[in-house]
Design an enzyme around this catalytic site. Structure first.
Site, short mmCIF file in Angstrom:
data_model
loop_
_atom_site.label_atom_id
_atom_site.label_comp_id
_atom_site.label_asym_id
_atom_site.label_seq_id
_atom_site.Cartn_x
_atom_site.Cartn_y
_atom_site.Cartn_z
N GLU A 200 5.65 6.22 8.37
CA GLU A 200 4.92 7.48 8.24
C GLU A 200 5.87 8.69 8.15
O GLU A 200 6.82 8.81 8.93
CB GLU A 200 3.99 7.70 9.44
CG GLU A 200 2.98 6.59 9.67
CD GLU A 200 3.48 5.55 10.67
OE1 GLU A 200 4.71 5.47 10.88
OE2 GLU A 200 2.64 4.82 11.22
N ASN B 1 2.46 7.11 3.92
CA ASN B 1 2.88 5.86 4.56
C ASN B 1 3.08 4.81 3.48
O ASN B 1 2.57 4.94 2.35
CB ASN B 1 1.83 5.40 5.58
CG ASN B 1 2.39 4.39 6.57
OD1 ASN B 1 3.57 4.03 6.54
ND2 ASN B 1 1.54 3.90 7.46
N GLY C 56 -4.38 13.41 17.58
CA GLY C 56 -4.37 12.10 18.21
C GLY C 56 -5.73 11.61 18.66
O GLY C 56 -5.83 10.74 19.53
N GLU D 197 0.85 -1.20 0.00
CA GLU D 197 0.00 0.00 0.00
C GLU D 197 0.88 1.24 0.00
O GLU D 197 1.90 1.29 0.71
CB GLU D 197 -0.92 -0.01 1.22
CG GLU D 197 -1.93 1.13 1.29
CD GLU D 197 -2.92 0.93 2.42
OE1 GLU D 197 -3.37 -0.23 2.64
OE2 GLU D 197 -3.24 1.90 3.11
N ASP E 216 0.24 5.30 0.62
CA ASP E 216 -0.82 6.16 1.14
C ASP E 216 -0.52 7.65 1.01
O ASP E 216 0.60 8.09 1.31
CB ASP E 216 -1.03 5.90 2.64
CG ASP E 216 -1.64 4.55 2.93
OD1 ASP E 216 -2.30 4.00 2.05
OD2 ASP E 216 -1.45 4.05 4.06
N GLU F 216 -2.84 10.59 2.81
CA GLU F 216 -4.02 10.84 3.63
C GLU F 216 -4.01 12.28 4.12
O GLU F 216 -2.97 12.78 4.57
CB GLU F 216 -4.06 9.90 4.83
CG GLU F 216 -4.14 8.42 4.47
CD GLU F 216 -4.17 7.52 5.69
OE1 GLU F 216 -4.94 6.55 5.68
OE2 GLU F 216 -3.41 7.80 6.65
#
Length: 289
Positions: A132, A122, A201, A103, A105, A107
């Protein structure tokens, strides 16, 4: 004569590889994608040239390509959710299937009004993630469309914003680091509820009084190798750029000096016993830029 024979052989091999490669150029949301979830919240418009994804308190939405690809350059213009987007996650990513999936990523983590989005990148390879690197953007991504790209070939992955490289991930299988090279991937774009973790978070939740949340997409383009029974994609390089020029290296240094929010290769708390092998600088292993 020997040199001429070798050149001719290489030319024939290249032609053979190209013959068995199926390339995709351009793209259309109507013909190239399936709606994955959200029903009419995924609203394809303008003859398939543009689309909006919407999320409300009942569901987000997302689409995925019908084809699987192995290497290429993928571009999407995106205008992100305006206003208070805290808890929302807008994505464009490549992914294979299965427990040992690959994958790549991109985002976008929403935030409170006036605070910048975080662009999070990521990589998963053979089911292993944890790579990340996150950035603040140097513009307001809700005011206009900007182009976000994944350029993937067997040697490296480059992630770009408006054709400016922000991250390079090299193939370092030679030191035992997994890299996506064998598993075909589809391209996905989604808008979904990530308020358990996306904003500070998970401390800031979605304000559903601001719903529905809508992001715009247009001008999808894939210069990529479509996998199939007769396709051979290992020779394909949709990005046309195998190496890193001095200009790209300078651009990367500027981006990483000004806009990086988090880099796993600098997380000495997470890796108190030693950084991952790909993060360590040695004579035989240099940094990404």
């Amino acid at each position: 004569m020997a040199s001429s024979y070798a050149n001719n052989s290489m030319f024939l091999l290249l032609c053979l590889c190209l013959t068995f490669s199926t390339s995709a150029y351009g793209g259309n949301f109507n013909t190239d994608f399936n709606i994955l979830f959200g029903d009419k919240r995924a609203n394809i418009q303008d003859g398939g040239n543009s689309m909006t994804l919407t999320m409300d308190e009942y569901s987000g939405s997302g689409i995925g390509t019908k084809n699987e690809y192995l290497f290429g350059k993928f571009d999407m213009q995106i205008k992100l959710v305006p206003g208070n987007s805290a808890g929302t996650v807008t994505t464009i990513y490549l992914s294979s299937q299965g427990p040992h999936h690959d994958e790549i990523d991109i985002e976008f983590l929403g935030n409170l009004s006036g605070d910048p989005y975080i662009l999070s990148t990521n990589l998963y390879a053979n089911g292993i993630g944890g790579h990340e690197v996150q950035f603040y953007l140097w513009f307001d991504p809700t005011q206009d469309f900007h182009t976000y790209s994944i350029d993937w070939n067997p040697q490296r992955i480059i992630i770009l914003v408006d054709n400016i490289p922000i991250r390079v991930i090299h193939n370092r299988q030679d030191i035992g680091v997994a890299f996506p090279i064998m598993q075909p991937m589809k391209l996905y774009t989604t808008l979904w509820n990530g308020d358990t973790w996306a904003t500070r978070g998970g401390k800031v939740k979605i304000d559903w009084s601001k719903a529905p949340f809508t992001a715009g997409f247009r001008n999808f383009n894939a210069n990529a190798c479509i996998t199939g029974p007769s396709s051979k994609c290992l020779s394909f390089n949709g990005g046309k750029n195998k190496g890193l020029s001095s200009k790209i290296r300078k651009q990367l240094k500027v981006i990483h000096s000004k806009w990086v929010v988090y880099d796993y290769c600098r997380d000495f708390t997470r890796y108190a016993r030693g950084l991952p092998h790909e993060c360590r600088k040695t004579k035989n292993l240099v940094a990404d830029f």
